[in-house]
Design an enzyme around this catalytic site. Structure first.
Site, PDB file in Angstrom:
ATOM      1  N   HIS A   2     -14.558 -38.496  39.738  1.00  0.00           N
ATOM      2  CA  HIS A   2     -13.179 -38.794  40.111  1.00  0.00           C
ATOM      3  C   HIS A   2     -12.197 -38.380  39.020  1.00  0.00           C
ATOM      4  O   HIS A   2     -11.108 -37.882  39.309  1.00  0.00           O
ATOM      5  CB  HIS A   2     -13.050 -40.293  40.396  1.00  0.00           C
ATOM      6  CG  HIS A   2     -11.698 -40.705  40.883  1.00  0.00           C
ATOM      7  ND1 HIS A   2     -11.246 -40.434  42.144  1.00  0.00           N
ATOM      8  CD2 HIS A   2     -10.691 -41.377  40.261  1.00  0.00           C
ATOM      9  CE1 HIS A   2     -10.026 -40.915  42.296  1.00  0.00           C
ATOM     10  NE2 HIS A   2      -9.661 -41.488  41.167  1.00  0.00           N
ATOM     11  N   HIS A  34      -6.886 -41.954  48.145  1.00  0.00           N
ATOM     12  CA  HIS A  34      -7.358 -43.330  47.977  1.00  0.00           C
ATOM     13  C   HIS A  34      -8.323 -43.625  49.126  1.00  0.00           C
ATOM     14  O   HIS A  34      -8.101 -44.506  49.945  1.00  0.00           O
ATOM     15  CB  HIS A  34      -6.190 -44.317  47.945  1.00  0.00           C
ATOM     16  CG  HIS A  34      -6.169 -45.145  46.702  1.00  0.00           C
ATOM     17  ND1 HIS A  34      -5.854 -46.474  46.677  1.00  0.00           N
ATOM     18  CD2 HIS A  34      -6.460 -44.819  45.413  1.00  0.00           C
ATOM     19  CE1 HIS A  34      -5.926 -46.928  45.437  1.00  0.00           C
ATOM     20  NE2 HIS A  34      -6.282 -45.943  44.654  1.00  0.00           N
TER      21      HIS A  34
END
Length: 747
Positions: free
Chosen positions: A34, A97
């Protein structure tokens, strides 16, 4: 320590010792997929990110672009030079998200909005627009509707409360997202050269100041959580990794940030997002080739007995880290207090390592650049997808039309966007529901905040702009998972061309793009091969469009027990035009008898990736796309801006049949003939349906771009469509009823 054995050995070799628990956790998060883009960074060099408009490119919290002057706003990008750009800047960024929005749809989506808004603020910009691209599983499943409702409510609640309009985006449904929805959010901000801030620390001795909400235990390990497949029990077990947002605190932080920038108190800034304080502060000093000393107990906290690791890694929302000159610290405190925000002087910038102490004990002592940028890249195997055979179903025309018009991905998204406040801020000149949104950027030489002269004040219809003095900023965002599932490379190219066509339909030409590249588990060769293909396809088309890709986000490991998602290259694109007027995507009955209905652009002759095949079954190759996309888009934009153009609408999801259905109103209809099903339902981007009072002028503007007369505009409010020997008729009311499936099924 959750690092792989090779990573753990690398860290030990660098430190000359075993890492402390806090260091181990920092490396786990900052070296995660990430944060470090370990599987994707080797591919991202395919994107061209430079250009005369680019002030700050990839690598900061958001990109920064200089807007062209009004006189140059209509020019194709290749026709401009550096002198055609003015002193008004826009910032542009996008985030995902995804995992948090599966575990907690409301808070996951809401905090996605909050994070991308703070990325905008950290560049010294005032946020003026949001776009959200959402992807869910099959709409007929109750769980999909639950996720959709929660995500839309989270976006609307947060965006509406902070006063930033959500003006565009997309919503798509595909079986591949059943266990892993995607929530991709882009934000545009407004600033200028004097107000510009970056995330590059400037000088040892400057103070690091944390402003915003108190730090709690929410969001712990969010970066590492986003770097692994979703487990079957993720909705319960991973709930602590999801942040909880407070939009009212964010609104105060927006205004406080404006005051800090107004008074030139911010030397560098970083939003606290992934990996929390540890991520933001280490990245800030690493970018400047510097270090820091931080005393963690100084961080204002909302929960008792927090450990050093929790303070470092908590992803509590509505927090910013600022580099501030020592003499300005007290003024920063005063402004934070004015806006009822917490403020902690947590340490200072140094020339040495990145160090953190907690109650007198050193818990972190590492080289900042090694921590922030030292993760080794992955070398993964890939398999390229095969091309499908041609197997076209024969379905009765009316049944095919009804199925495609009512398909959830094609249907009206009014239920979604009417929940968003899209007019707050007085800049929204063209609202959601059209091909692209348009924001009014007025000429001025002031600050970029909510109450200044750059983009605020009178509203988009102000007579101050009657002579076209301002620049219309057009925005489009989205991807089509059916396209990229059918052909990752060709589908990604089509995604870029489709977003550019959306801008062109409103008379704008592209300025720049940001991408959110979503994929499954890259350790699976077929998944990584599809991801490689979407990167290459998107990069190729954006380069052909002369549109720099100035920033983005990568989200991998979007796998669940339901399998991997389709490779999904969300692209958000902004463009410019002189003034704010644009042709509507609806026919005008008042000039029906004096106008013609034209199709500008050429089809690709195939149904691959279409809603027609998704509804009827079968397979086909993906359509061929234009060989000169930059010239095509410029031509479409010039036709949309022509005085004789009454209405313009791009051909996309559902093909020409759906585009015609969307143009029909209660007063204006069409009577059109098409040769076959491919012509009716292929989804080749780069085409506009145009209602014009001067078809000869359109043909002259089109040049080498094909122009086909589709039929006539009528005044009976009906779609009359003949395809080969078959014919169907539908009223505007019946079309609306079919297209309102989201509102009907959820409300």
């Amino acid at each position: 320590m959750s690092l792989s054995d090779p990573d753990a050995d690398l860290v030990r070799a660098e430190l000359g010792r075993d890492p402390t628990p806090a260091e181990a956790a920092l490396f786990e998060n900052l070296w995660s997929e990430h944060c470090a883009y370990r599987s994707s960074r080797p591919l991202l060099g395919a994107f061209e990110s430079e250009g005369d408009a680019v002030v700050v490119g990839p690598g900061d919290d958001a990109a920064v672009l200089a807007l062209p002057t009004p006189e140059a706003a209509d020019d194709a990008p290749g026709d401009r030079d550096a002198d055609d750009y003015g002193d008004t800047y826009v910032t542009f960024g996008i985030e995902s998200h995804n995992h948090p929005s599966y575990v907690d749809p409301f808070d996951g989506a809401a905090t996605g909005v909050g994070g991308i808004v703070r990325d905008t603020m950290s560049m010294g910009a005032y946020p003026i627009a949001l776009l959200d691209s959402l992807y869910f599983g099959a709409f007929d499943r109750d769980h999909t509707k639950y996720l959709l409702e929660g995500v839309v409510e989270g976006i609307s609640h947060y965006g509406n409360c902070i006063g930033v309009p959500t003006v565009g985006g997309s919503v798509a449904f595909h079986d591949g997202y059943e266990g892993n929805p995607l929530v991709n959010v882009a934000c545009v901000g407004l600033t200028n050269e004097d107000r510009l801030v970056t995330a590059v620390a400037e000088e040892p001795g400057n103070k690091l100041v944390l402003v915003g909400n108190a730090t709690g235990r929410d969001g712990l390990g969010g970066a590492s959580f986003a770097s692994e497949d979703l487990a079957e029990d993720a909705e319960t077990e991973d709930r602590p990794a999801v942040q909880v947002g407070d939009p009212y605190a964010e609104k105060l932080l927006i205004e406080c940030n404006e005051a800090l920038v107004d008074e030139d108190l911010v030397l560098a800034a970083r939003d606290l997002g992934a990996a929390g304080l540890g991520g933001a502060s280490s990245e800030l000093v690493a970018k400047g080739g510097l270090g820091a000393h931080i005393e963690l107990e100084r961080v204002h906290q909302r929960e008792p007995n927090m450990s050093a690791l929790e303070i470092l890694l908590a992803e509590s929302q509505e927090r910013m880290c600022y580099e501030v000159a020592p003499g300005d610290v007290e003024r920063v405190r005063e402004l934070a207090d004015r806006f009822d925000l917490g403020c902690s002087v947590i340490g200072e910038v140094t020339e040495g390592n990145y160090t953190c102490t907690f109650e007198g004990e050193t818990v972190v002592d590492v080289d900042a650049e090694f921590l922030a940028d030292g993760a080794p890249m992955n070398d993964l195997e890939s398999e390229q997808p095969s091309e499908p055979s041609r197997d076209l179903p024969d379905v009765e025309l009316e049944a095919a039309f009804e199925a495609v018009v009512a398909a959830p991905s094609t249907a009206s998204k009014r239920w979604v966007y009417r929940q968003y406040d899209h007019e707050v801020g007085t800049r929204t000149a063209l609202r959601p529901g059209d091909d692209a949104a348009i924001m009014a950027i007025r000429e001025a030489a002031g600050d970029a905040g909510a109450d200044d002269d750059v983009g605020a004040g009178d509203g988009p219809d102000s007579t101050d702009d009657a002579e076209g003095a301002g620049v219309g900023l057009a925005l489009s965002s989205g991807a089509n998972p059916d396209w990229t599932a059918a052909d990752p490379h060709g589908g990604a190219r089509a995604v870029a061309l489709e977003n550019a066509t959306n801008l062109a339909a409103k008379g704008a030409v592209p300025l720049a793009a940001v991408d959110c590249l979503n994929g499954g588990n890259p350790e699976k060769p077929d998944v990584y091969g599809g991801f490689e293909a979407i990167v290459d396809g998107l990069a190729e088309m954006c380069d052909s469009l002369e549109t720099p890709v100035v920033g983005g986000n990568v989200s991998l490991y979007n796998d669940s027990v339901a399998g991997p998602i389709p490779p999904t290259p969300t692209l958000a694109m902004i463009g410019t035009k002189r003034g704010y007027d644009a042709p509507p995507a609806a026919l005008d009955a008042d000039v029906a008898e004096e106008s013609d209905l034209l199709l500008v652009g050429e089809g690709g002759g195939a149904l691959g990736g279409s809603q027609y095949l998704a509804r009827a079954g079968g397979s086909d190759r993906f359509p061929a796309l234009s060989e000169n996309p930059a010239d095509l888009v410029d031509t479409l934009a010039r036709i949309a801006r022509a005085d004789s153009t009454v209405a313009a609408h791009d051909v996309s999801d559902g093909g020409l049949a759906v585009a015609l259905a969307e143009l029909v109103t209660d007063d204006a209809g069409v009577d059109v003939e098409l040769p076959d099903r491919v012509a009716a339902f292929e989804e080749t981007p780069g085409r506009l349906v145009v209602q014009t009072t001067d078809p000869e002028a359109v043909a002259e503007l089109a040049g080498d771009v094909p122009v086909l007369r589709l039929g006539s505009v009528t005044t009976d409010g009906r779609l009359a469509l003949t395809v080969g020997e078959d014919r169907l008729e539908a009223t505007a009311e019946s079309i609306r009823s079919r297209r309102d499936v989201l509102e009907r099924e959820i409300a």
